[in-house]
Design an enzyme around this catalytic site. Structure first.
Site, PDB file in Angstrom:
ATOM      1  N   GLY A 130       1.957   5.881   2.163  1.00  0.00           N
ATOM      2  CA  GLY A 130       2.332   5.641   0.785  1.00  0.00           C
ATOM      3  C   GLY A 130       1.541   4.590   0.043  1.00  0.00           C
ATOM      4  N   HIS A 179      -0.244  12.171  -1.763  1.00  0.00           N
ATOM      5  CA  HIS A 179       0.323  11.530  -0.579  1.00  0.00           C
ATOM      6  C   HIS A 179      -0.799  11.093   0.345  1.00  0.00           C
ATOM      7  CE1 HIS A 179      -0.079  14.105   3.011  1.00  0.00           C
ATOM      8  NE2 HIS A 179      -0.169  15.092   2.141  1.00  0.00           N
ATOM      9  N   CYS A 180      -0.477  10.133   1.186  1.00  0.00           N
ATOM     10  CA  CYS A 180      -1.421   9.629   2.174  1.00  0.00           C
ATOM     11  C   CYS A 180      -0.676   9.505   3.497  1.00  0.00           C
ATOM     12  CB  CYS A 180      -2.019   8.302   1.724  1.00  0.00           C
ATOM     13  SG  CYS A 180      -0.804   6.986   1.464  1.00  0.00           S
ATOM     14  N   GLN A 181      -1.007   8.530   4.309  1.00  0.00           N
ATOM     15  CA  GLN A 181      -0.343   8.374   5.606  1.00  0.00           C
ATOM     16  C   GLN A 181       1.022   7.703   5.466  1.00  0.00           C
ATOM     17  OE1 GLN A 181      -1.726   9.719   8.341  1.00  0.00           O
ATOM     18  NE2 GLN A 181       0.012   9.164   9.617  1.00  0.00           N
ATOM     19  N   TYR A 232       2.507  11.187   5.107  1.00  0.00           N
ATOM     20  CA  TYR A 232       2.453  12.125   6.230  1.00  0.00           C
ATOM     21  C   TYR A 232       3.205  11.590   7.445  1.00  0.00           C
ATOM     22  CZ  TYR A 232       0.887  15.350   9.753  1.00  0.00           C
ATOM     23  OH  TYR A 232       0.872  16.268  10.774  1.00  0.00           O
TER      24      TYR A 232
END
Length: 159
Positions: free
Chosen positions: A125, A121-123, A150
């Site tokens: 997607g 995961h990132c901020q 996130y």
């Protein structure tokens, strides 16, 4: 004498990777950095997307290897509990580490190519799709990503 410009172009195109940052120091890695992304995801395909509800259940049962691929300052500003930070620009080299070195660097069990509980995961997607492409190209064909990232997680956890 025309050979030298060709050699310069080749050496610029293939950048050797000498080390990966570990929380406890540097780990040596030899190889070439690849930047071509060939993964053409369909965001509606459930085969590689984990929903927030699925991720919550996986976290509750301790059955997920959750990798936050944002940079370190983003991770330190806030992250999903239980996630391990491996910045995107270090992911490929990190996944190539031996199990022993990976575990020493990241203080968690090294993922195996056949594992079906690897989630990136990132901020929001977008970078996690790139992470997914990297993992799939390296043989982690059952890896998935949390498309909400996130941002979604933090917003919904406030409620």
């Amino acid at each position: 004498m025309t050979v030298f410009p060709a050699l310069r172009r080749i050496s610029a195109a293939i950048k050797p990777v000498f080390s990966v940052y570990c929380h406890g120091g540097l780990a040596s890695v030899r190889g070439l950095r690849t930047s071509a992304v060939s993964f053409n995801p369909d965001p509606s395909n459930p085969d590689y997307v984990v929903t927030r509800e699925q991720l919550k259940a996986m976290l509750a049962s301790h059955s997920v290897q959750l990798f936050d691929i944002r940079n370190r300052d983003e991770f330190q500003a806030g992250h999903i509990a239980g996630s391990v930070n491996i910045p995107l620009d270090q992911l490929e080299e990190s996944l190539k580490l031996s199990s022993k070195t990976f575990e020493k660097c990241f203080k968690v069990k090294a993922p195996k190519k056949e594992d079906d509980n690897i989630v990136f995961h990132c901020q929001r997607g977008r970078r996690s799709l790139t992470a997914l492409d990297i993992a799939w190209r390296l043989g982690f064909s059952r890896a998935r990503h949390y498309a909400g990232g996130y941002s979604e997680w933090a917003e919904l956890e406030k409620q």
